[in-house]
Design a protein around this motif. Structure first.
Motif, PDB file in Angstrom:
ATOM      1  N   SER A 365       0.877 -10.541   8.455  1.00 35.39           N
ATOM      2  CA  SER A 365      -0.104  -9.536   8.837  1.00 35.39           C
ATOM      3  C   SER A 365       0.179  -8.204   8.145  1.00 35.39           C
ATOM      4  CB  SER A 365      -0.080  -9.336  10.352  1.00 35.39           C
ATOM      5  OG  SER A 365      -0.861  -8.224  10.735  1.00 35.39           O
ATOM      6  N   ARG A 366      -0.894  -7.522   7.744  1.00 29.35           N
ATOM      7  CA  ARG A 366      -0.750  -6.165   7.226  1.00 29.35           C
ATOM      8  C   ARG A 366      -0.532  -5.167   8.364  1.00 29.35           C
ATOM      9  NH1 ARG A 366      -2.794  -6.040   1.916  1.00 29.35           N
ATOM     10  NH2 ARG A 366      -4.200  -7.764   1.431  1.00 29.35           N
ATOM     11  N   PHE A 367      -0.901  -5.556   9.569  1.00 26.68           N
ATOM     12  CA  PHE A 367      -0.982  -4.609  10.672  1.00 26.68           C
ATOM     13  C   PHE A 367       0.270  -4.557  11.542  1.00 26.68           C
ATOM     14  CE2 PHE A 367      -5.323  -5.664   9.539  1.00 26.68           C
ATOM     15  CZ  PHE A 367      -5.904  -4.420   9.483  1.00 26.68           C
ATOM     16  N   GLN A 368       1.004  -5.628  11.603  1.00 21.08           N
ATOM     17  CA  GLN A 368       2.202  -5.665  12.436  1.00 21.08           C
ATOM     18  C   GLN A 368       3.229  -6.592  11.787  1.00 21.08           C
ATOM     19  OE1 GLN A 368       0.755  -6.982  16.279  1.00 21.08           O
ATOM     20  NE2 GLN A 368       0.091  -4.932  16.869  1.00 21.08           N
ATOM     21  N   ARG A 369       4.485  -6.340  12.049  1.00 24.79           N
ATOM     22  CA  ARG A 369       5.513  -7.242  11.546  1.00 24.79           C
ATOM     23  C   ARG A 369       6.730  -7.218  12.469  1.00 24.79           C
ATOM     24  NH1 ARG A 369       5.560  -2.910   7.757  1.00 24.79           N
ATOM     25  NH2 ARG A 369       7.558  -1.783   7.721  1.00 24.79           N
ATOM     26  N   LYS A 370       7.533  -8.225  12.323  1.00 18.24           N
ATOM     27  CA  LYS A 370       8.740  -8.355  13.153  1.00 18.24           C
ATOM     28  C   LYS A 370       9.822  -7.443  12.591  1.00 18.24           C
ATOM     29  CE  LYS A 370      11.665 -11.971  15.188  1.00 18.24           C
ATOM     30  NZ  LYS A 370      11.337 -11.594  16.579  1.00 18.24           N
ATOM     31  N   GLU A 371       9.896  -6.248  13.124  1.00 15.08           N
ATOM     32  CA  GLU A 371      10.852  -5.251  12.636  1.00 15.08           C
ATOM     33  C   GLU A 371      11.314  -4.412  13.806  1.00 15.08           C
ATOM     34  OE1 GLU A 371      10.529  -1.363   9.817  1.00 15.08           O
ATOM     35  OE2 GLU A 371      10.012  -3.270   8.858  1.00 15.08           O
ATOM     36  N   THR A 372      12.523  -3.852  13.679  1.00 11.66           N
ATOM     37  CA  THR A 372      13.071  -2.998  14.723  1.00 11.66           C
ATOM     38  C   THR A 372      12.143  -1.816  14.985  1.00 11.66           C
ATOM     39  OG1 THR A 372      15.293  -3.599  14.013  1.00 11.66           O
ATOM     40  CG2 THR A 372      15.089  -1.648  15.408  1.00 11.66           C
ATOM     41  N   LEU A 373      11.918  -1.511  16.252  1.00 12.63           N
ATOM     42  CA  LEU A 373      11.030  -0.413  16.628  1.00 12.63           C
ATOM     43  C   LEU A 373      11.577   0.932  16.135  1.00 12.63           C
ATOM     44  CD1 LEU A 373       8.665   0.842  18.216  1.00 12.63           C
ATOM     45  CD2 LEU A 373      10.097   0.718  20.273  1.00 12.63           C
ATOM     46  N   PHE A 374      12.850   1.180  16.374  1.00  9.69           N
ATOM     47  CA  PHE A 374      13.450   2.454  15.957  1.00  9.69           C
ATOM     48  C   PHE A 374      14.818   2.200  15.335  1.00  9.69           C
ATOM     49  CE2 PHE A 374      16.224   6.118  16.687  1.00  9.69           C
ATOM     50  CZ  PHE A 374      15.489   7.121  16.085  1.00  9.69           C
ATOM     51  N   LEU A 403      12.333  12.922  11.784  1.00  8.29           N
ATOM     52  CA  LEU A 403      11.767  11.701  12.354  1.00  8.29           C
ATOM     53  C   LEU A 403      10.562  11.262  11.533  1.00  8.29           C
ATOM     54  CD1 LEU A 403      11.532   9.539  14.594  1.00  8.29           C
ATOM     55  CD2 LEU A 403      10.150  11.183  15.894  1.00  8.29           C
ATOM     56  N   ILE A 404      10.600  10.025  11.056  1.00  5.32           N
ATOM     57  CA  ILE A 404       9.467   9.440  10.335  1.00  5.32           C
ATOM     58  C   ILE A 404       8.780   8.454  11.271  1.00  5.32           C
ATOM     59  CG2 ILE A 404       8.774   7.994   8.396  1.00  5.32           C
ATOM     60  CD1 ILE A 404      11.253   9.095   6.898  1.00  5.32           C
ATOM     61  N   ILE A 405       7.480   8.665  11.477  1.00  2.00           N
ATOM     62  CA  ILE A 405       6.696   7.761  12.331  1.00  2.00           C
ATOM     63  C   ILE A 405       5.746   6.990  11.429  1.00  2.00           C
ATOM     64  CG2 ILE A 405       5.113   7.581  14.274  1.00  2.00           C
ATOM     65  CD1 ILE A 405       6.165  10.328  15.204  1.00  2.00           C
ATOM     66  N   ASP A 406       5.964   5.717  11.300  1.00  2.00           N
ATOM     67  CA  ASP A 406       5.191   4.882  10.376  1.00  2.00           C
ATOM     68  C   ASP A 406       3.979   4.306  11.102  1.00  2.00           C
ATOM     69  OD1 ASP A 406       4.250   3.294   8.352  1.00  2.00           O
ATOM     70  OD2 ASP A 406       6.229   2.513   7.790  1.00  2.00           O
ATOM     71  N   LEU A 407       2.809   4.821  10.742  1.00  2.00           N
ATOM     72  CA  LEU A 407       1.548   4.329  11.318  1.00  2.00           C
ATOM     73  C   LEU A 407       0.728   3.570  10.278  1.00  2.00           C
ATOM     74  CD1 LEU A 407       0.504   7.241  13.679  1.00  2.00           C
ATOM     75  CD2 LEU A 407       0.852   4.850  14.329  1.00  2.00           C
ATOM     76  N   ARG A 408       1.378   3.033   9.280  1.00  4.23           N
ATOM     77  CA  ARG A 408       0.717   2.135   8.324  1.00  4.23           C
ATOM     78  C   ARG A 408       0.700   0.750   8.960  1.00  4.23           C
ATOM     79  NH1 ARG A 408       4.495   3.195   3.238  1.00  4.23           N
ATOM     80  NH2 ARG A 408       5.998   2.888   4.935  1.00  4.23           N
ATOM     81  N   CYS A 409       0.060   0.683  10.127  1.00  4.54           N
ATOM     82  CA  CYS A 409       0.111  -0.515  10.972  1.00  4.54           C
ATOM     83  C   CYS A 409      -0.922  -0.358  12.077  1.00  4.54           C
ATOM     84  CB  CYS A 409       1.504  -0.651  11.606  1.00  4.54           C
ATOM     85  SG  CYS A 409       1.938   0.758  12.676  1.00  4.54           S
ATOM     86  N   TYR A 410      -0.951  -1.326  12.998  1.00  5.02           N
ATOM     87  CA  TYR A 410      -1.707  -1.187  14.244  1.00  5.02           C
ATOM     88  C   TYR A 410      -0.689  -1.249  15.374  1.00  5.02           C
ATOM     89  CZ  TYR A 410      -5.466  -1.484  17.631  1.00  5.02           C
ATOM     90  OH  TYR A 410      -6.323  -1.203  18.661  1.00  5.02           O
ATOM     91  N   PRO A 411      -0.534  -0.183  16.167  1.00 11.81           N
ATOM     92  CA  PRO A 411       0.513  -0.166  17.195  1.00 11.81           C
ATOM     93  C   PRO A 411       0.470  -1.399  18.104  1.00 11.81           C
ATOM     94  CG  PRO A 411      -0.465   2.001  16.975  1.00 11.81           C
ATOM     95  CD  PRO A 411      -1.292   1.075  16.127  1.00 11.81           C
ATOM     96  N   ALA A 412       1.638  -1.968  18.329  1.00 13.90           N
ATOM     97  CA  ALA A 412       1.744  -3.141  19.212  1.00 13.90           C
ATOM     98  C   ALA A 412       1.822  -2.650  20.653  1.00 13.90           C
ATOM     99  CB  ALA A 412       2.977  -3.968  18.841  1.00 13.90           C
ATOM    100  N   TYR A 413       0.683  -2.146  21.150  1.00 14.68           N
ATOM    101  CA  TYR A 413       0.663  -1.452  22.444  1.00 14.68           C
ATOM    102  C   TYR A 413       1.043  -2.350  23.614  1.00 14.68           C
ATOM    103  CZ  TYR A 413      -4.019  -3.525  22.602  1.00 14.68           C
ATOM    104  OH  TYR A 413      -5.073  -4.404  22.565  1.00 14.68           O
ATOM    105  N   ASP A 414       0.875  -3.668  23.457  1.00 15.12           N
ATOM    106  CA  ASP A 414       1.224  -4.576  24.542  1.00 15.12           C
ATOM    107  C   ASP A 414       2.721  -4.855  24.594  1.00 15.12           C
ATOM    108  OD1 ASP A 414       1.023  -5.857  22.101  1.00 15.12           O
ATOM    109  OD2 ASP A 414       0.526  -7.797  22.988  1.00 15.12           O
ATOM    110  N   LYS A 415       3.471  -4.401  23.579  1.00 15.73           N
ATOM    111  CA  LYS A 415       4.903  -4.670  23.518  1.00 15.73           C
ATOM    112  C   LYS A 415       5.759  -3.406  23.538  1.00 15.73           C
ATOM    113  CE  LYS A 415       4.354  -8.970  20.852  1.00 15.73           C
ATOM    114  NZ  LYS A 415       4.892  -9.887  21.856  1.00 15.73           N
ATOM    115  N   ILE A 416       5.140  -2.263  23.191  1.00 15.95           N
ATOM    116  CA  ILE A 416       5.900  -1.020  23.052  1.00 15.95           C
ATOM    117  C   ILE A 416       5.519  -0.053  24.161  1.00 15.95           C
ATOM    118  CG2 ILE A 416       6.383   0.950  21.551  1.00 15.95           C
ATOM    119  CD1 ILE A 416       5.707  -0.831  19.184  1.00 15.95           C
TER     120      ILE A 416
END
Length: 568
Positions: A365-374, A403-416
């Protein structure tokens, strides 16, 4: 013997009746072809149908009895189509429509409320009802309906349930509807946009002219695919990245059931390979094309020609968003092989690429990936990726240089958790957005609903530099969060044009089992600046380069790190 005669008599009778029924069927079919315009129609017929569409939709949303569902308004339209098409001139058509409206239940009048110009973003597009040259005395009837007393609480047609307009009949079968129901689909969609699309004023072409253009396209659609492509083409006119069609098997087959196993993106105006997908149950997948290679043509068709063809059916608020969507299916095909010409290290090469069914290719997916949140990167710099599917809660204390906030994604609001009202970012409350929404009492009117504030007084807020990363993947909720975070003290946005489709998504059922979507709420900066189409404009524009992709670099992230270290 008598039984034999009876048998012959019944056989003859059956033959005669069959012939008669066949004759009447042919007559009815031919009459239908001439009346409904399956094949025979002219510019006058198109004009008459357009007038019917506008009046039907206006009355649907403005006449109290129709609004409350006291009439089967779809059936009324179907019954009026052949009558309007039989009219010999404008006067005859208007008289017929006038009698139709006069037959509806009478209603009370109401004084329209006073509107303060500063509160209005868009007024209803109703100038057409005053055109007496076109409508004659019918215009007076429409003017009276405009000021009817409407009870929006009883509105049948605009009911929102799970972001779906739920008051419409669905007509799921057949998937290729007959002509009048294809026109019903067009008229239904055209009028929903006319009265309930917050950005109608941004449609690049005249919506009334679009109606005249698409009536023949919906009539002439010869099969299910042509009908659904006509809908996609119409949706694309909205210039809305939220707009689209729900998953549809016919359209998926048109795009292609197989795919070449590469992720591609448009970089520096060229189609560039940005990743190689794994293929299940395949050992010898052809990966002669490498990350950073530029694809020049597919099956001997130049990429720019493919883009021109696909743009017609690819909704997007801006060209960048359209290209992002096209990149997702440009390598799809119904064949097992694909001939590709590409550029590698300055050399023009070609190869035959194996293509695989979609369920065999591990498409990331371009929008989300399995990566550490912070995590902490570089020289003590915080990095927060809101598209993380790992889940977690955003950190409430941070001790880093920036602090760098990467919003080149779609926030995983159901998990974060914790990111929606990220109090750590704000030293004081800041207004960051205001909205508009449609009005059932006065359809077509969009007024500002008020402003929203981010943050609160917080002496313990994070004081370091906050850099927000955006690009064409930043869409809708991600754009909203970018707006929200950007008002925090010492924050800056870097990257490139976002998708330009903030706000929620509304869906509408269409004949043929089709669901279409579009933006349902207008979203603006506090000073009234647009977000639709424009997107979130970065303070500093940074785009990836082909060379950077070849070298495996993230140039946008590199720039963010550079800015933080330079400030320190």
């Amino acid at each position: 013997m008598r039984k034999k005669y009876w048998f012959i008599f019944i056989l003859v009778l059956f033959t005669v009746l069959s012939s008669m029924l066949g004759y009447f069927y042919i007559q009815k079919k031919n009459e239908y072809r001439q009346i409904a315009g399956v094949k025979y129609y002219n510019s006058t017929d198109i004009s008459n149908l357009a007038v019917l569409c506008k009046i039907w939709g206006f009355v649907k949303y403005y006449h109290p009895s129709v609004v409350e569902g006291k009439y089967n308004w779809d059936d009324e339209l179907i019954n009026m189509m052949p009558k309007v098409l039989k009219s010999h001139n404008k006067d005859e058509r208007n008289l017929m429509l006038s009698e139709w409206l006069a037959s509806l239940e009478d209603f009370e009048q109401e004084t329209l409320p006073e509107l303060y110009p500063d509160s209005v973003r868009m007024y209803p597009d109703l100038d057409w009802i005053t055109d007496k040259t076109e409508l004659g005395t019918l215009s007076d009837q429409l003017e009276r309906i405009k000021t009817a007393k409407r009870n929006f609480k009883k509105d049948k047609f605009i009911q929102y349930s799970d972001n779906t307009i739920s008051g419409e009949a669905e007509y799921n079968k057949p998937t290729y509807p007959v002509t009048e129901y294809r026109l019903l689909a067009l008229f239904r969609f055209w009028n929903v946009i006319q009265y309930y699309y917050p950005y109608k004023y941004l449609i690049s072409e005249n919506w009334h002219k679009d109606l005249l253009e698409f009536i023949p396209k919906f009539i002439d659609a010869r099969n299910e695919l042509e009908y659904k492509l006509a809908i996609l083409e119409l949706i694309t006119k909205l210039n809305d990245t939220h707009a689209g069609m729900g998953w549809n098997n016919t359209i998926e087959k048109w795009k292609g059931e197989n795919i070449a196993p590469y992720q591609v993106s448009f970089v520096e105006g060229k189609l560039v390979v940005t990743g190689v997908y794994a293929v299940r149950d395949t050992i010898n997948a052809n990966h002669s094309i490498q990350v950073g290679d530029v694809i020049l043509s597919i099956n001997k068709t130049p990429v720019e020609n493919i883009i021109a063809e696909k743009c017609k059916y690819t909704p997007g608020s801006n060209y960048t968003a359209q290209l992002r969507r096209i990149a997702d299916f440009i390598l799809r095909t119904n064949a097992e092989k694909m001939y590709v010409e590409y550029q590698h290290d300055g050399r023009q090469l070609n190869t035959v690429v194996s293509c695989y069914t979609m369920n065999r290719v591990n498409i990331t997916s371009r929008f989300q990936r399995k990566e550490t949140l912070f995590k902490t990167i570089g020289d003590s710099i915080g990095y927060l990726y809101l598209g993380s599917t790992n889940g977690g809660v955003v950190p409430q204390t941070i001790n880093t240089k920036g602090l760098i906030i990467d919003l080149r994604c779609y926030p995983a609001y159901d998990k974060i958790g914790g990111y929606m009202d990220y109090a750590l970012l704000y030293t004081e409350p800041e207004v960051f957005v205001k909205f508009t929404m449609g009005n059932s009492k006065f359809p077509g009117l969009f007024q500002y609903l008020g402003e929203l504030t981010a943050g609160s007084e917080n002496p313990n807020a994070y004081k370091g530099k906050k850099i927000i990363l955006v690009n064409e993947v930043t869409q809708s909720h991600a754009e909203f969060i970018a707006m929200k975070y950007s008002v925090a003290e010492n924050s800056i946005i870097i990257g490139s044009t976002t998708a330009g489709a903030d706000g929620d998504v509304i869906s509408l059922k269409m004949p043929g089992g089709i669901k279409v979507m579009f933006t349902g709420v207008g979203v603006y900066y506090p000073d009234g600046r647009e977000t639709q189409g424009v997107g979130i404009v970065p303070d500093i524009e940074v785009k990836p380069t082909i060379q950077g992709i070849r070298e495996g670099r993230d140039e946008v992230l590199e720039k963010a790190i550079e800015l933080i270290l330079k400030e320190r």
